[in-house]
Enzyme design. Structure first.
Site, mmCIF file in Angstrom:
data_model
loop_
_atom_site.group_PDB
_atom_site.id
_atom_site.type_symbol
_atom_site.label_atom_id
_atom_site.label_comp_id
_atom_site.label_asym_id
_atom_site.label_seq_id
_atom_site.Cartn_x
_atom_site.Cartn_y
_atom_site.Cartn_z
ATOM 1 C CE LYS A 83 45.653 36.898 38.709
ATOM 2 N NZ LYS A 83 46.137 37.505 39.965
HETATM 3 O O1 G3P Z 1 47.047 40.394 41.627
HETATM 4 C C1 G3P Z 1 47.535 41.239 40.671
HETATM 5 C C2 G3P Z 1 47.512 42.709 40.987
HETATM 6 O O2 G3P Z 1 46.437 43.087 41.762
HETATM 7 C C3 G3P Z 1 48.851 43.303 41.347
HETATM 8 O O3 G3P Z 1 48.797 44.573 41.930
HETATM 9 O O4 G3P Z 1 49.828 46.468 43.148
HETATM 10 O O5 G3P Z 1 51.276 44.583 42.288
HETATM 11 O O6 G3P Z 1 50.250 46.211 40.711
HETATM 12 P P1 G3P Z 1 50.106 45.508 42.019
#
Ligand code: G3P
Length: 219
Positions: A83
């Site tokens: 990633k």
């Molecule tokens: O893995 C990255 C992503 O899914 C993060 O989500 O909820 O932290 O915006 P969030």
């Protein structure tokens, strides 16, 4: 649309994986820290549990260091997808790792131009962050729809991985917007599987079943 789980907590991964619905796992530096585990150790354990595509994010910021780290992380397991952040250095690393035959997931995508660049740099997956786009008053699902449309029109094979999914409606909207994959937190999987009519219906069936001759209520 395939389902990945967005967590590095192995208990959560084991539970949802037992449902037979997972095609992979995504992690990020914040999720690795939240797991309280060593990066390599937890990624290798996850790869052994689920198989599929396991995203592990580099933490270097310059291209050469990202490429070195990406090669190292990719060697941990055949399941690892490296990633990379959507920065100039991340694109450069994406091209180099792709040319090495390593799968990549370009993350922190917030626009169609960014998604088009990642695709041309050879990204296996692009991760638009739906929830974080919604958070600033824009439409995260529309971003996913536009990226998918642009990719289809351009004959681009990069898979659209809907990330930053916050609730079950996001999952439905991502599927209808054409996302290839949604990466979903544990809590949202639990919300998705639950419906009050399923609970009430099963309760009714079990009560009736117990009324038959010699029947007992299942514990
Ligand atoms: O893995 C990255 C992503 O899914 C993060 O989500 O909820 O932290 O915006 P969030």
């Amino acid at each position: 649309m395939e389902f990945f789980i967005d967590t590095a907590i192995t208990e959560e991964i084991r539970e949802i994986n037992a449902w037979g619905v997972l095609a992979g796992v995504t992690t990020n530096p914040s999720l690795i820290v939240a797991s309280g585990r060593d990066f390599r150790e937890v990624v290798q354990e996850i790869a052994g549990l689920v198989g599929g595509a396991i995203s592990a994010e580099v933490t270097a910021l310059d291209a050469e260091a990202m490429i070195r780290e990406g090669r190292e992380v990719a060697a941990w397991s055949d399941h690892v997808v490296v990633k990379l952040p959507l920065t100039p250095a991340g694109l450069q690393a994406c091209r180099a790792l792709t040319d090495d035959g390593i799968r990549t997931n370009v993350t922190l995508c917030f626009s169609v131009p960014q998604a088009l660049l990642a695709a041309r740099a050879g990204a296996t997956y692009i991760s638009p962050f739906a929830g974080r786009v919604d958070d600033i008053g824009w439409d995260g699902i529309d971003l996913i729809r536009q990226i998918k449309e642009a990719y289809v029109l351009g004959g681009i094979e990069t898979k659209v991985l809907a990330a930053s999914i916050r609730h079950p409606t996001h999952v439905v909207q991502a599927a209808l917007a054409g996302a290839d994959v949604a990466t979903i937190p544990y809590k949202v999987f639990r919300q998705m599987v639950t419906h009050p009519l399923t609970t009430a219906g099963l309760d009714g069936f079990m009560k009736d079943w117990a009324k038959r001759a010699g029947g007992e209520v299942q514990k």
